[in-house]
Design a protein around this motif. Structure first.
Motif, PDB file in Angstrom:
ATOM      1  N   ARG A  93      45.586  49.566  37.366  1.00  0.00           N
ATOM      2  CA  ARG A  93      45.568  48.378  36.634  1.00  0.00           C
ATOM      3  C   ARG A  93      44.589  48.496  35.481  1.00  0.00           C
ATOM      4  O   ARG A  93      45.119  47.784  34.059  1.00  0.00           O
ATOM      5  N   ALA A  94      43.333  48.859  35.456  1.00  0.00           N
ATOM      6  CA  ALA A  94      42.559  48.810  34.328  1.00  0.00           C
ATOM      7  C   ALA A  94      43.118  49.695  33.353  1.00  0.00           C
ATOM      8  O   ALA A  94      42.934  49.277  32.097  1.00  0.00           O
ATOM      9  N   MET A 126      45.759  47.768  31.396  1.00  0.00           N
ATOM     10  CA  MET A 126      45.248  46.507  30.624  1.00  0.00           C
ATOM     11  C   MET A 126      44.544  47.093  29.411  1.00  0.00           C
ATOM     12  O   MET A 126      44.622  46.390  28.452  1.00  0.00           O
ATOM     13  N   HIS A 141      48.968  35.280  37.675  1.00  0.00           N
ATOM     14  CA  HIS A 141      48.506  34.395  38.683  1.00  0.00           C
ATOM     15  C   HIS A 141      47.031  34.804  38.813  1.00  0.00           C
ATOM     16  O   HIS A 141      46.382  33.960  39.342  1.00  0.00           O
ATOM     17  N   ALA A 170      41.297  36.539  37.145  1.00  0.00           N
ATOM     18  CA  ALA A 170      40.344  37.762  36.461  1.00  0.00           C
ATOM     19  C   ALA A 170      41.256  38.442  35.358  1.00  0.00           C
ATOM     20  O   ALA A 170      40.616  38.688  34.229  1.00  0.00           O
ATOM     21  N   ARG A 228      41.293  36.354  32.510  1.00  0.00           N
ATOM     22  CA  ARG A 228      39.936  36.088  31.759  1.00  0.00           C
ATOM     23  C   ARG A 228      39.745  37.380  30.760  1.00  0.00           C
ATOM     24  O   ARG A 228      39.358  37.449  29.588  1.00  0.00           O
ATOM     25  N   TYR A 229      40.246  38.399  31.196  1.00  0.00           N
ATOM     26  CA  TYR A 229      39.869  39.776  30.604  1.00  0.00           C
ATOM     27  C   TYR A 229      40.916  39.986  29.612  1.00  0.00           C
ATOM     28  O   TYR A 229      40.657  40.436  28.337  1.00  0.00           O
ATOM     29  N   LYS A 244      37.320  31.285  27.159  1.00  0.00           N
ATOM     30  CA  LYS A 244      35.778  31.297  27.403  1.00  0.00           C
ATOM     31  C   LYS A 244      35.434  29.666  27.812  1.00  0.00           C
ATOM     32  O   LYS A 244      35.067  29.486  28.738  1.00  0.00           O
ATOM     33  N   PHE A 256      37.128  29.111  31.234  1.00  0.00           N
ATOM     34  CA  PHE A 256      36.503  29.381  32.510  1.00  0.00           C
ATOM     35  C   PHE A 256      35.114  28.862  32.667  1.00  0.00           C
ATOM     36  O   PHE A 256      34.646  28.615  33.726  1.00  0.00           O
ATOM     37  N   LEU A 300      41.939  26.118  41.295  1.00  0.00           N
ATOM     38  CA  LEU A 300      42.459  27.676  41.336  1.00  0.00           C
ATOM     39  C   LEU A 300      41.118  28.332  41.459  1.00  0.00           C
ATOM     40  O   LEU A 300      41.316  29.594  41.972  1.00  0.00           O
ATOM     41  N   MET A 301      40.219  27.946  40.805  1.00  0.00           N
ATOM     42  CA  MET A 301      39.176  29.048  40.436  1.00  0.00           C
ATOM     43  C   MET A 301      38.200  28.969  41.760  1.00  0.00           C
ATOM     44  O   MET A 301      37.684  30.001  42.038  1.00  0.00           O
ATOM     45  N   ALA A 337      40.250  31.258  43.969  1.00  0.00           N
ATOM     46  CA  ALA A 337      40.076  32.794  43.613  1.00  0.00           C
ATOM     47  C   ALA A 337      39.398  33.545  44.423  1.00  0.00           C
ATOM     48  O   ALA A 337      38.059  32.979  44.693  1.00  0.00           O
ATOM     49  N   LEU A 338      39.526  34.709  44.611  1.00  0.00           N
ATOM     50  CA  LEU A 338      38.478  35.469  45.342  1.00  0.00           C
ATOM     51  C   LEU A 338      37.442  35.861  44.545  1.00  0.00           C
ATOM     52  O   LEU A 338      37.345  36.343  43.313  1.00  0.00           O
ATOM     53  N   PRO A 339      36.143  35.949  45.329  1.00  0.00           N
ATOM     54  CA  PRO A 339      34.869  36.260  44.478  1.00  0.00           C
ATOM     55  C   PRO A 339      35.003  37.759  44.076  1.00  0.00           C
ATOM     56  O   PRO A 339      35.476  38.680  44.690  1.00  0.00           O
ATOM     57  N   SER A 340      34.067  38.084  43.089  1.00  0.00           N
ATOM     58  CA  SER A 340      33.640  39.792  42.830  1.00  0.00           C
ATOM     59  C   SER A 340      32.838  40.055  43.333  1.00  0.00           C
ATOM     60  O   SER A 340      32.392  41.390  43.401  1.00  0.00           O
TER      61      SER A 340
END
Lengths: 331, 328
Positions: free
Chosen positions: A201-202, A205, A224, A227, A230-231, A251, A254, A265-266, A269-272
């Protein structure tokens, strides 16, 4: 949303949607079918895509983000509203202009396993749009195919292969090369990385960002995963049941989300990181059917901040802080 | 995130598990020497990309590997003092569902479209309990209530197509916990769900775990799920566990270059990232593994030794180890 963001001055608008609507009829009976209702898949959506920038459309399944993309790609006829490309309404212009629009707005889809014809060699796949649209000799086309393959990180050797000989990430690179073939001004990216492995993925992107810098192409990114948005994005529009509920620069959105749905939604979302503190704001229930949306604000049955007027009055877009639009009675 | 005070004795121990597949390209070593254990009330995450062997590990634990072409070559899977690999197929049938259960990824295909959801939950209960039909139905109803199916009495008669994706996944979860297993394996249980529905489902699993002291194994490719749900993590690459530790060990001090790179390549919602780290190349194909460490061709810290010898497990702390020559 009825108002549209003002130009921020840092880029001119290339593509604009004004109060775009798509209603699908629901029919009953097979032979003498009659229309019994309407599904309002997209119900009055307005946004702008600027040169060299990325607009993200976020939302859960059924919120109308893919239907919006299909309308922009002219794969669906809008029920109402207009699409402006370089200031001109694409549905009111000449046939030739529409053709030009179609080649200027390209797409990359989610699943690279089904978006490439398995019976065509890579060079034919990438050459196809040029052969159809451009009056170019064979040598020129092949030269451009090589250049495009290099641009997306593949090489000459790959041009003779078939799609099944590639991995998922490489196939997505092929799809990107094909989308770039006609020097498009806008590319619609429909979940371009969600079918890929994490380590790939990275790569994709970063490739998309590099290509944007090089060719100054604009993206409309449908995703969906917050993260990813945001990137990748410059602007973000959050959709719920066919409407944009919040629109802001990435910015700002978020760091200062306003609409309760965006906040939910935020927090969902799963934490990092395991120590990330998240507000526990788990929404109850599910997205209501677009066939029979609730009265007033569509979000009120699931909204933890719902007031009396939310179930009665329709919301309108407001701008509580500059360049930050939100459709909610709280503001 | 999880502060489990109730972590108790070891309920499951996997030792040197090797599952190979015979194909026309040669032997595929899908799982090649995997060992870990699981304690009561604990959540273990098994993370890796597609083809790393995480799903075959899960199938081996359930003894559901298709034989042939698959073969469990060696190893032990000790559940509650019993080695599952020594049991007959009949004995295993009794254990599957009652002691160790499985939730799979796609609720569309794991439910039978021609039976009502009530009868599918009841089937699992009837198989493991010799009780009259009336009480089977009562128990099925109770399980469906436990997974928060609204109006469970009426929805019991619904068929899978009448329910949303989130509801269907809850039914699959209900079947999983219907016989109160000791170990529940969840293989990517939320990938097909929307984010807000995913959050509901993960919370439900946590609540059920707390209530019944269940041990959970999460098989996933998503570090977000690991951060939210797991106590311990095993990172898999090319059929082996390359790093294992508590969730904080892994997130704060990733020791294997693969773990480090994976964590750096995931975009974060909480902060701006200028540029993501990207791992070059692709995961290797399992029938043609390079000699030595399989990550060597993609590793930024590769040394000569990595290309010839597989690195041993090197302890970083009591709870944390990684297999990498850089640490030796």
């Amino acid at each position: 949303m009825t108002t549209t963001p003002e130009t921020s001055g840092n880029g001119q608008i290339i593509l604009e949607a004004r109060d775009l609507k798509k209603h699908f009829p629901v029919t009953k009976g097979l032979l003498f079918s009659k229309i019994t209702g309407w599904i309002k898949a997209v119900d009055g959506v307005s946004f702008e895509v600027r040169v060299g920038e990325t607009l993200g459309l976020v939302g859960e399944s059924g919120c109308g983000k893919s239907t919006t993309a299909k309308m922009l790609l002219m794969l669906e006829e809008p029920t109402d509203g207009s699409i402006l490309f370089e200031g001109e309404d694409v549905h009111l212009t000449t046939q030739a202009k529409r053709r030009e629009y179609r080649s200027s707005v390209q797409a990359v889809f989610q699943d690279p396993w089904s978006s490439l014809n398995p019976r065509m060699r890579v060079r034919d796949l990438i050459a196809e749009p040029m052969v159809i649209n451009w009056d170019m000799d064979r040598g020129g086309v092949m030269e451009r195919v090589q250049k495009l393959l290099n641009d997306v990180g593949l090489n000459e050797y790959h041009s003779n292969l078939f799609p099944h000989e590639f991995s998922g990430g490489q196939r997505q690179r092929l799809a990107i090369a094909r989308a770039l073939a006609l020097n498009p001004k806008v590319i619609v990216l429909d979940e371009p990385v969600s079918a890929l492995d994490v380590s790939i993925r990275a790569q994709i992107m970063n490739l998309l960002k590099d290509l944007q810098n090089e060719y100054n192409v604009s993206y409309l990114l449908i995703a969906h995963d917050l993260a990813t948005v945001r990137y990748m994005c410059t602007w973000v529009a959050v959709m719920y049941l066919g409407q944009i509920v919040e629109l802001a620069p990435v910015k700002e959105l978020f760091e200062n989300p306003l609409h309760p749905y965006t906040k939910a939604l935020m927090s969902a979302a799963l934490p990092s990181h395991p120590d990330t503190v998240q507000d526990e704001m788990i929404l109850m229930g599910e997205v209501p059917s677009p066939l029979n949306p609730p009265p007033g604000c569509y979000f009120h049955p699931r909204c933890p901040f719902a007031m009396d007027r939310c179930s009665v009055d329709v919301t309108e877009a407001k701008e509580p802080s500059p360049q930050h639009w939100v459709s909610c009675h709280l503001y | 995130m999880v502060e489990s005070a109730t972590i108790g004795e070891i309920v499951l121990e996997v030792e040197d598990l090797r599952t190979y597949f015979r194909t026309r390209f040669g032997t595929v070593k899908a799982v090649d020497g995997v060992s870990f254990n699981l304690r009561k009330g604990e959540t273990l995450g098994i993370v890796g990309e597609s083809g790393c062997g995480k799903s075959v590990t899960m199938l081996s634990m359930m003894r559901l590997v298709p034989i042939p072409p698959g073969r469990i070559v060696s190893g032990k899977i000790v559940l509650d003092g019993e080695d599952l690999l020594q049991l007959s197929e009949g004995e295993m049938t009794n254990i599957r569902g009652s002691k160790i259960a499985l939730i799979i990824q796609d609720p569309m295909t794991s439910l039978n479209p021609v039976f009502s959801i009530g009868s599918q939950v009841a089937e699992a209960i009837k198989l493991h309990h010799d009780i009259p039909h009336r009480s089977v139905v009562d128990q099925a109803l109770e399980v469906l209530r436990k997974v928060n199916i609204p109006a469970a009495e009426t929805r019991m008669r619904d068929y899978p197509h009448q329910m949303s994706g989130g509801m269907r996944q809850r039914v699959v979860g209900a079947i999983g916990i219907s016989c109160e297993p000791m170990v529940l394996i969840a293989d990517e249980p939320t990938t097909s769900l929307d984010v807000t529905i995913q959050a509901q489902y993960l919370k439900l699993l946590k609540d059920i775990q707390k209530e019944s002291d269940l041990s959970l194994i999460f098989i996933t490719h998503d570090f977000g799920i690991v951060a939210k749900m797991c106590d311990r993590v095993a990172v898999m690459y090319a059929g082996r566990i390359v790093e294992m530790g508590s969730v904080r060990d892994i997130f704060n001090h990733p020791s294997h270059p693969y773990t480090e790179a994976l964590l750096a390549s995931v975009p974060k919602m909480e902060q701006d990232v200028e540029r993501l780290y990207s791992i070059e190349g692709q995961p290797p194909t399992l029938h043609d593994l390079p000699e030595g460490c399989p990550f060597a061709p993609r590793c930024p810290h590769v040394m000569d030794r990595c290309r010839t010898e597989y690195p041993p497990q090197i302890d970083q702390s009591e709870t944390h180890y990684a297999s990498c020559w850089r640490l030796a």
